[in-house]
Design a protein around this motif. Sequence first.
Motif, PDB file in Angstrom:
ATOM      1  N   PRO A  39       0.833  -1.203   0.000  1.00 58.67           N
ATOM      2  CA  PRO A  39       0.000   0.000   0.000  1.00 58.67           C
ATOM      3  C   PRO A  39       0.868   1.252   0.000  1.00 58.67           C
ATOM      4  O   PRO A  39       2.031   1.205   0.431  1.00 58.67           O
ATOM      5  CB  PRO A  39      -0.803  -0.121   1.299  1.00 58.67           C
ATOM      6  CG  PRO A  39      -0.702  -1.562   1.688  1.00 58.67           C
ATOM      7  CD  PRO A  39       0.628  -2.011   1.200  1.00 58.67           C
ATOM      8  N   PRO A  40       0.333   2.384  -0.421  1.00 61.06           N
ATOM      9  CA  PRO A  40       1.114   3.626  -0.447  1.00 61.06           C
ATOM     10  C   PRO A  40       1.691   3.958   0.921  1.00 61.06           C
ATOM     11  O   PRO A  40       0.957   4.000   1.919  1.00 61.06           O
ATOM     12  CB  PRO A  40       0.092   4.681  -0.884  1.00 61.06           C
ATOM     13  CG  PRO A  40      -0.960   3.923  -1.590  1.00 61.06           C
ATOM     14  CD  PRO A  40      -1.023   2.589  -0.943  1.00 61.06           C
ATOM     15  N   GLY A  41       2.983   4.177   0.991  1.00 58.92           N
ATOM     16  CA  GLY A  41       3.636   4.563   2.228  1.00 58.92           C
ATOM     17  C   GLY A  41       3.794   3.455   3.254  1.00 58.92           C
ATOM     18  O   GLY A  41       4.201   3.724   4.386  1.00 58.92           O
ATOM     19  N   LYS A  42       3.479   2.221   2.866  1.00 60.01           N
ATOM     20  CA  LYS A  42       3.564   1.112   3.817  1.00 60.01           C
ATOM     21  C   LYS A  42       4.502   0.030   3.289  1.00 60.01           C
ATOM     22  O   LYS A  42       4.938   0.062   2.141  1.00 60.01           O
ATOM     23  CB  LYS A  42       2.178   0.536   4.080  1.00 60.01           C
ATOM     24  CG  LYS A  42       1.224   1.527   4.727  1.00 60.01           C
ATOM     25  CD  LYS A  42      -0.109   0.865   5.047  1.00 60.01           C
ATOM     26  CE  LYS A  42      -1.062   1.841   5.715  1.00 60.01           C
ATOM     27  NZ  LYS A  42      -2.368   1.200   6.049  1.00 60.01           N
ATOM     28  N   GLN A  43       4.772  -0.945   4.142  1.00 59.12           N
ATOM     29  CA  GLN A  43       5.650  -2.040   3.756  1.00 59.12           C
ATOM     30  C   GLN A  43       4.894  -3.083   2.940  1.00 59.12           C
ATOM     31  O   GLN A  43       3.659  -3.201   3.028  1.00 59.12           O
ATOM     32  CB  GLN A  43       6.257  -2.688   4.998  1.00 59.12           C
ATOM     33  CG  GLN A  43       7.252  -1.792   5.733  1.00 59.12           C
ATOM     34  CD  GLN A  43       7.965  -2.530   6.848  1.00 59.12           C
ATOM     35  OE1 GLN A  43       7.427  -3.459   7.431  1.00 59.12           O
ATOM     36  NE2 GLN A  43       9.193  -2.127   7.134  1.00 59.12           N
ATOM     37  N   ARG A  44       5.652  -3.835   2.188  1.00 60.36           N
ATOM     38  CA  ARG A  44       5.067  -4.924   1.413  1.00 60.36           C
ATOM     39  C   ARG A  44       4.560  -6.014   2.359  1.00 60.36           C
ATOM     40  O   ARG A  44       5.214  -6.337   3.357  1.00 60.36           O
ATOM     41  CB  ARG A  44       6.115  -5.486   0.445  1.00 60.36           C
ATOM     42  CG  ARG A  44       5.568  -6.363  -0.634  1.00 60.36           C
ATOM     43  CD  ARG A  44       6.632  -6.719  -1.646  1.00 60.36           C
ATOM     44  NE  ARG A  44       7.146  -5.533  -2.339  1.00 60.36           N
ATOM     45  CZ  ARG A  44       7.962  -5.593  -3.381  1.00 60.36           C
ATOM     46  NH1 ARG A  44       8.360  -6.771  -3.852  1.00 60.36           N
ATOM     47  NH2 ARG A  44       8.395  -4.491  -3.943  1.00 60.36           N
ATOM     48  N   GLU A  45       3.399  -6.592   2.033  1.00 64.42           N
ATOM     49  CA  GLU A  45       2.796  -7.613   2.887  1.00 64.42           C
ATOM     50  C   GLU A  45       2.299  -8.776   2.050  1.00 64.42           C
ATOM     51  O   GLU A  45       1.887  -8.598   0.895  1.00 64.42           O
ATOM     52  CB  GLU A  45       1.640  -7.020   3.703  1.00 64.42           C
ATOM     53  CG  GLU A  45       0.554  -6.366   2.873  1.00 64.42           C
ATOM     54  CD  GLU A  45      -0.435  -5.563   3.707  1.00 64.42           C
ATOM     55  OE1 GLU A  45      -0.225  -5.412   4.928  1.00 64.42           O
ATOM     56  OE2 GLU A  45      -1.436  -5.085   3.130  1.00 64.42           O
ATOM     57  N   LEU A  46       2.328  -9.959   2.636  1.00 65.62           N
ATOM     58  CA  LEU A  46       1.874 -11.159   1.952  1.00 65.62           C
ATOM     59  C   LEU A  46       0.351 -11.206   1.932  1.00 65.62           C
ATOM     60  O   LEU A  46      -0.289 -11.020   2.971  1.00 65.62           O
ATOM     61  CB  LEU A  46       2.434 -12.399   2.648  1.00 65.62           C
ATOM     62  CG  LEU A  46       2.046 -13.747   2.072  1.00 65.62           C
ATOM     63  CD1 LEU A  46       2.563 -13.905   0.653  1.00 65.62           C
ATOM     64  CD2 LEU A  46       2.586 -14.873   2.965  1.00 65.62           C
ATOM     65  N   VAL A  47      -0.201 -11.490   0.763  1.00 67.06           N
ATOM     66  CA  VAL A  47      -1.647 -11.552   0.610  1.00 67.06           C
ATOM     67  C   VAL A  47      -2.128 -13.001   0.566  1.00 67.06           C
ATOM     68  O   VAL A  47      -3.052 -13.381   1.282  1.00 67.06           O
ATOM     69  CB  VAL A  47      -2.091 -10.829  -0.674  1.00 67.06           C
ATOM     70  CG1 VAL A  47      -3.591 -10.996  -0.892  1.00 67.06           C
ATOM     71  CG2 VAL A  47      -1.707  -9.352  -0.613  1.00 67.06           C
ATOM     72  N   ALA A  48      -1.508 -13.811  -0.287  1.00 69.84           N
ATOM     73  CA  ALA A  48      -1.964 -15.192  -0.457  1.00 69.84           C
ATOM     74  C   ALA A  48      -0.846 -16.034  -1.055  1.00 69.84           C
ATOM     75  O   ALA A  48       0.038 -15.514  -1.744  1.00 69.84           O
ATOM     76  CB  ALA A  48      -3.197 -15.248  -1.352  1.00 69.84           C
ATOM     77  N   VAL A  49      -0.929 -17.337  -0.765  1.00 70.26           N
ATOM     78  CA  VAL A  49       0.050 -18.304  -1.268  1.00 70.26           C
ATOM     79  C   VAL A  49      -0.711 -19.490  -1.835  1.00 70.26           C
ATOM     80  O   VAL A  49      -1.728 -19.903  -1.259  1.00 70.26           O
ATOM     81  CB  VAL A  49       0.965 -18.827  -0.141  1.00 70.26           C
ATOM     82  CG1 VAL A  49       2.033 -19.751  -0.707  1.00 70.26           C
ATOM     83  CG2 VAL A  49       1.584 -17.690   0.626  1.00 70.26           C
ATOM     84  N   ILE A  50      -0.196 -20.051  -2.921  1.00 74.54           N
ATOM     85  CA  ILE A  50      -0.746 -21.295  -3.444  1.00 74.54           C
ATOM     86  C   ILE A  50       0.412 -22.221  -3.789  1.00 74.54           C
ATOM     87  O   ILE A  50       1.372 -21.821  -4.450  1.00 74.54           O
ATOM     88  CB  ILE A  50      -1.672 -21.051  -4.653  1.00 74.54           C
ATOM     89  CG1 ILE A  50      -2.319 -22.366  -5.096  1.00 74.54           C
ATOM     90  CG2 ILE A  50      -0.949 -20.360  -5.805  1.00 74.54           C
ATOM     91  CD1 ILE A  50      -3.505 -22.162  -6.041  1.00 74.54           C
TER      92      ILE A  50
END
Length: 118
Positions: A39-50
């Motif tokens: 997200p803007p101004g935030k750290q990268r985050e995990l959303v989903a894994v397959i």
Amino acid sequence: VQLQASGGGLVQVGGSLSVSCAASGSFLRINAMRWYRQPPGKQRELVAVIQYGGGTQYADFVKGRFTISRDNAKNTVSLQMNSLKPDDTAVYYCNADVWAAGGFRNYWGQGTLVTVSS
């Protein structure tokens, strides 16, 4: 190996959007495939894994709204996003563990922007 993401864009709150990622190049197999977002101004985050066999895991903030899927024959991964919220606005990145001649290596796609407008 290259990961090419596509499908981002502008969508209204409550709407749906799908992003996809295609792997190309010379490799033996792709194991786990993931979607991250930043997200803007935030750290990268995990959303989903397959996993290769189809097992999935989701971040709590997307459970019940997002669905990750893959096509092993086409070396693609997709993320179907429903009931989108303004907080889902982010650059979405695909990520994959790829088994090539030199061993396993992790790759990132270039990112695709998803903007949820209220």
